[in-house]
Structure formats: structure tokens, C-alpha cells
Design a protein around this motif. Sequence first.
Motif, PDB file in Angstrom:
ATOM      1  N   ILE A  43      80.451  26.844  -4.798  1.00  0.00           N
ATOM      2  CA  ILE A  43      80.826  27.475  -6.049  1.00  0.00           C
ATOM      3  C   ILE A  43      79.700  27.264  -7.043  1.00  0.00           C
ATOM      4  O   ILE A  43      79.069  26.198  -7.075  1.00  0.00           O
ATOM      5  CB  ILE A  43      82.166  26.887  -6.568  1.00  0.00           C
ATOM      6  CG1 ILE A  43      82.676  27.651  -7.789  1.00  0.00           C
ATOM      7  CG2 ILE A  43      82.042  25.394  -6.870  1.00  0.00           C
ATOM      8  CD1 ILE A  43      84.119  27.298  -8.163  1.00  0.00           C
ATOM      9  N   THR A  44      79.429  28.289  -7.854  1.00  0.00           N
ATOM     10  CA  THR A  44      78.365  28.173  -8.852  1.00  0.00           C
ATOM     11  C   THR A  44      78.810  27.276 -10.007  1.00  0.00           C
ATOM     12  O   THR A  44      79.991  26.931 -10.147  1.00  0.00           O
ATOM     13  CB  THR A  44      77.982  29.558  -9.376  1.00  0.00           C
ATOM     14  OG1 THR A  44      79.175  30.236  -9.828  1.00  0.00           O
ATOM     15  CG2 THR A  44      77.311  30.390  -8.307  1.00  0.00           C
ATOM     16  N   ALA A  45      77.850  26.930 -10.855  1.00  0.00           N
ATOM     17  CA  ALA A  45      78.124  26.002 -11.949  1.00  0.00           C
ATOM     18  C   ALA A  45      79.220  26.502 -12.883  1.00  0.00           C
ATOM     19  O   ALA A  45      80.049  25.724 -13.371  1.00  0.00           O
ATOM     20  CB  ALA A  45      76.837  25.736 -12.732  1.00  0.00           C
ATOM     21  N   ASN A  46      79.242  27.804 -13.139  1.00  0.00           N
ATOM     22  CA  ASN A  46      80.254  28.359 -14.057  1.00  0.00           C
ATOM     23  C   ASN A  46      81.538  28.772 -13.332  1.00  0.00           C
ATOM     24  O   ASN A  46      82.461  29.279 -13.962  1.00  0.00           O
ATOM     25  CB  ASN A  46      79.683  29.542 -14.823  1.00  0.00           C
ATOM     26  CG  ASN A  46      79.248  30.685 -13.922  1.00  0.00           C
ATOM     27  OD1 ASN A  46      79.476  30.667 -12.714  1.00  0.00           O
ATOM     28  ND2 ASN A  46      78.608  31.676 -14.511  1.00  0.00           N
ATOM     29  N   GLY A  47      81.563  28.582 -12.019  1.00  0.00           N
ATOM     30  CA  GLY A  47      82.775  28.874 -11.258  1.00  0.00           C
ATOM     31  C   GLY A  47      82.999  30.337 -10.936  1.00  0.00           C
ATOM     32  O   GLY A  47      84.018  30.689 -10.336  1.00  0.00           O
ATOM     33  N   VAL A  48      82.060  31.183 -11.296  1.00  0.00           N
ATOM     34  CA  VAL A  48      82.283  32.621 -11.119  1.00  0.00           C
ATOM     35  C   VAL A  48      82.064  33.047  -9.666  1.00  0.00           C
ATOM     36  O   VAL A  48      82.837  33.822  -9.102  1.00  0.00           O
ATOM     37  CB  VAL A  48      81.357  33.422 -12.057  1.00  0.00           C
ATOM     38  CG1 VAL A  48      81.421  34.907 -11.738  1.00  0.00           C
ATOM     39  CG2 VAL A  48      81.758  33.174 -13.510  1.00  0.00           C
TER      40      VAL A  48
END
Length: 121
Positions: A50-55
Motif C-alpha cells: 500500500i502506498t503512503a497515502n493509502g490510495v
Amino acid sequence: VQLVESGGGLVQPGGSLRLSCAASGFTFSTYGLSWVRQAPGKGLEWVSSITANGVQKSYSDSVKGRFTIDRDNAKNTLYLQMNSLKTDDTAVYYCATGVQIYSDSVRASHRGQGTQVTVSS
């Protein structure tokens, strides 16, 4: 960097578990994170990221449609919801940073101590 996994256990095939990973020692909200696993006698296997911003989320073919990765940046916590579990999902599950996938191996910059998931009837 400290990563502490929890939530593993023994579950019957078809059951569900939710893993958590409490993180500290780094700026959680700026790092992409992953779950990896290691079955008995085998190497590390990438499960999901998962990316840092959760997108943006990605999954291995073996868990796609059954597992969901998520994060709460306010709580510095990473999650893995696992549904429709199969015996092949039996492994120690680790949350990890800096995961690199090679043709014959998976490596992580940091990972926790792991939590055991056993799927058995």
C-alpha cells in the motif's frame, strides 16, 4: 524502525482473520508498506503493498480478491484483512518496509517479528 504484528492464530479453511501492525520509530505516513509471508521451509513471499497515502494497493495473484490491505496513518497502524482463508495461506506474516521483489527472492529493509497464521481443519 519498530514493527509489531498481531492478530494471527488458528482458523478453519474458509475463515477470516485481521492482522495488525503497530509501527514506530519512523514517519509512518510517508512510507509505503507491505505484508510478506513465509511458509514452513520456504522463502519470503510478497503478499500485498500500500502506498503512503493509502490510495494505491496491490496484491499477489494468490491472495487477490480475498485479502485487503489498509492503513490508519493517525494510529500508525497497518492492517491485513484475510477472508476465505486456505490451507496454503499458512505462514508467518510480517509487515515490512522497503520490500524488493526479485525473480527468485523477496527482501525487506525492515520487518517485524511476525505473527503465525495457521489454516487447518
